[in-house]
Design a protein around this motif. Structure first.
Motif, PDB file in Angstrom:
ATOM      1  N   GLY A 203       0.825  -1.200   0.000  1.00 60.02           N
ATOM      2  CA  GLY A 203       0.000   0.000   0.000  1.00 60.02           C
ATOM      3  C   GLY A 203       0.859   1.250   0.000  1.00 60.02           C
ATOM      4  O   GLY A 203       2.068   1.192   0.255  1.00 60.02           O
ATOM      5  N   VAL A 204       0.233   2.371  -0.295  1.00 60.60           N
ATOM      6  CA  VAL A 204       0.881   3.683  -0.204  1.00 60.60           C
ATOM      7  C   VAL A 204       0.020   4.511   0.743  1.00 60.60           C
ATOM      8  O   VAL A 204      -1.054   4.982   0.372  1.00 60.60           O
TER       9      VAL A 204
ATOM     10  N   ALA B 178      11.129   4.768   3.866  1.00 60.19           N
ATOM     11  CA  ALA B 178      11.435   6.110   4.357  1.00 60.19           C
ATOM     12  C   ALA B 178      10.307   7.058   3.946  1.00 60.19           C
ATOM     13  O   ALA B 178       9.702   6.893   2.883  1.00 60.19           O
ATOM     14  N   PRO B 179       9.970   8.043   4.783  1.00 54.96           N
ATOM     15  CA  PRO B 179       8.873   8.948   4.440  1.00 54.96           C
ATOM     16  C   PRO B 179       9.234   9.872   3.282  1.00 54.96           C
ATOM     17  O   PRO B 179      10.373  10.314   3.143  1.00 54.96           O
TER      18      PRO B 179
ATOM     19  N   THR C 251       4.084  10.437   3.019  1.00 59.86           N
ATOM     20  CA  THR C 251       3.591   9.138   2.580  1.00 59.86           C
ATOM     21  C   THR C 251       4.714   8.120   2.618  1.00 59.86           C
ATOM     22  O   THR C 251       5.893   8.492   2.578  1.00 59.86           O
ATOM     23  N   SER C 252       4.368   6.851   2.712  1.00 56.13           N
ATOM     24  CA  SER C 252       5.350   5.764   2.640  1.00 56.13           C
ATOM     25  C   SER C 252       4.739   4.586   1.895  1.00 56.13           C
ATOM     26  O   SER C 252       3.517   4.423   1.854  1.00 56.13           O
ATOM     27  N   VAL C 253       5.610   3.783   1.319  1.00 58.48           N
ATOM     28  CA  VAL C 253       5.199   2.533   0.695  1.00 58.48           C
ATOM     29  C   VAL C 253       5.300   1.455   1.765  1.00 58.48           C
ATOM     30  O   VAL C 253       6.328   1.325   2.438  1.00 58.48           O
ATOM     31  N   VAL C 254       4.239   0.668   1.924  1.00 58.42           N
ATOM     32  CA  VAL C 254       4.107  -0.207   3.085  1.00 58.42           C
ATOM     33  C   VAL C 254       3.772  -1.635   2.644  1.00 58.42           C
ATOM     34  O   VAL C 254       2.972  -1.844   1.727  1.00 58.42           O
ATOM     35  N   CYS C 255       4.399  -2.610   3.298  1.00 58.40           N
ATOM     36  CA  CYS C 255       4.013  -4.012   3.132  1.00 58.40           C
ATOM     37  C   CYS C 255       4.096  -4.674   4.506  1.00 58.40           C
ATOM     38  O   CYS C 255       4.562  -4.063   5.471  1.00 58.40           O
TER      39      CYS C 255
ATOM     40  N   ALA D 175       8.791  -4.462  -6.023  1.00 53.66           N
ATOM     41  CA  ALA D 175       7.647  -3.586  -6.261  1.00 53.66           C
ATOM     42  C   ALA D 175       7.673  -2.370  -5.342  1.00 53.66           C
ATOM     43  O   ALA D 175       7.373  -1.248  -5.770  1.00 53.66           O
ATOM     44  N   VAL D 176       8.022  -2.578  -4.073  1.00 57.18           N
ATOM     45  CA  VAL D 176       8.121  -1.454  -3.136  1.00 57.18           C
ATOM     46  C   VAL D 176       9.128  -0.427  -3.645  1.00 57.18           C
ATOM     47  O   VAL D 176       8.866   0.785  -3.649  1.00 57.18           O
TER      48      VAL D 176
END
Length: 330
Positions: free
Chosen positions: A149-150, A164-165, A272-276, A288-289
């Protein structure tokens, strides 16, 4: 002879945990994307099955009973174990290693979407995109319904691997006929007489509260908050209202009859951050991240930027914080 028809399943545990953590049936129903009456019915069914009351309810508040306090950690553990079992089974699926489900905010640009899909297709990955708010993404990630998610800050990071943000400053959007439209650079203090157009709180509760807190700290307490997603332009024109947005979004979505002005000192940002999930950020998921993280910087002007300590404190407060009291218009 009567046959007992009620069967308890993991959903009842999930519903109980949602209400227990929110201490609000209304908020839990929003988080679960369901209406309140069936949620109340499921909790009542669970209490009947267990033979105890789990909540003390009144018109003003919801509290856990002693039985509810005892049951909560066990129910939370059951939900976590169930979700972990699902994820483990899915990892064994032959198609799993070549399929990624990615949730993205509604305002994600076409350039980011096409870059992410094309790059992952080169790895022969089937990409399933989901459009979702931060609150929805958090739930989908936790339940294993999406892989990546983002998310907009602040959000609960427990159990997740978080990039990282990335940050962007917010400025002020207004009608070209607005009294402040000719001012080159504004302060939050200048906005005091004007209503604020804002998204509805349940879409991203932490971000909603943080934005209003930062406005207040800068001397702007909106006389009204106008909640809208589809009537923003109308409110900006007819109410002499203002909105907070990044310059990129304004250029994409509003016409020449509106202007965007930076705020002096850039006191308000989106992060925002990319999250898994913590235990799954490996292999193609990690690829993908990294692709999403790079694409956000290249095409949407996000910049690596740590969140100040004064802002990070809202991450621990927002979960239990009640909505800011304002005069609201839906």
């Amino acid at each position: 002879m009567k046959f007992y028809k009620y069967l308890m399943d993991i959903r009842h545990f999930r519903y109980f945990v949602a209400v227990a953590e929110a201490l609000s049936f209304a908020k839990a129903a929003r988080d679960l994307n369901m209406s309140q009456p069936p949620l109340s019915k499921r909790i009542a069914d669970l209490e009947t099955e267990l033979g105890v009351r789990l909540f003390d309810r009144s018109s003003k508040k919801v509290d856990l009973t002693k039985a509810g306090e005892t049951f909560l950690p066990q129910a939370q553990a059951a939900v976590r174990a169930f979700d972990a079992a699902l994820r483990g089974a899915r990892l064994l699926s032959p198609s799993h290693s070549r399929r990624l489900r990615i949730a993205l905010p509604i305002e994600t640009s076409r350039s980011v979407l096409s870059t992410v899909v094309c790059r992952l297709q080169q790895e022969q990955v089937e990409v399933q995109l989901v459009e979702a708010t931060t609150a929805e993404q958090h739930r989908l990630l936790g339940s294993g319904e999406v892989d990546i998610g983002v998310l907009r800050y602040p959000f609960d990071k427990r159990g997740f691997r978080v990039s990282a943000p990335l940050g962007q400053p917010l400025g002020v959007v207004m009608s070209a006929e607005h009294p402040l439209a000719k001012v080159d650079r504004l302060s939050l203090h200048d906005l005091r007489p004007y209503a604020l157009v804002q998204f509805q709180r349940h879409l991203a509760p932490g971000l909603y509260d943080e934005l209003l807190d930062l406005c207040r700290a800068g001397g702007y307490v909106p006389p009204r908050v106008l909640h809208s997603s589809s009537m923003v332009k109308a409110f900006l024109r007819t109410e002499l209202a203002v909105a907070l947005a990044t310059e990129r979004l304004v250029k994409r979505r509003v016409g020449a009859e509106f202007v965007w002005k930076p705020l002096e000192g850039s006191p308000i940002h989106w992060w925002t951050s990319v999250v898994c999930r913590q235990d799954e950020c490996v292999g193609l998921t990690r690829v993908a991240v990294d692709v999403i993280f790079a694409s956000l910087q290249k095409y949407e002007n996000w910049v690596p930027m740590p969140r100040p300590a004064s802002v990070r404190r809202t991450e621990t407060k927002s979960k239990d914080k009640k909505p800011t009291k304002q005069r609201l218009a839906s």
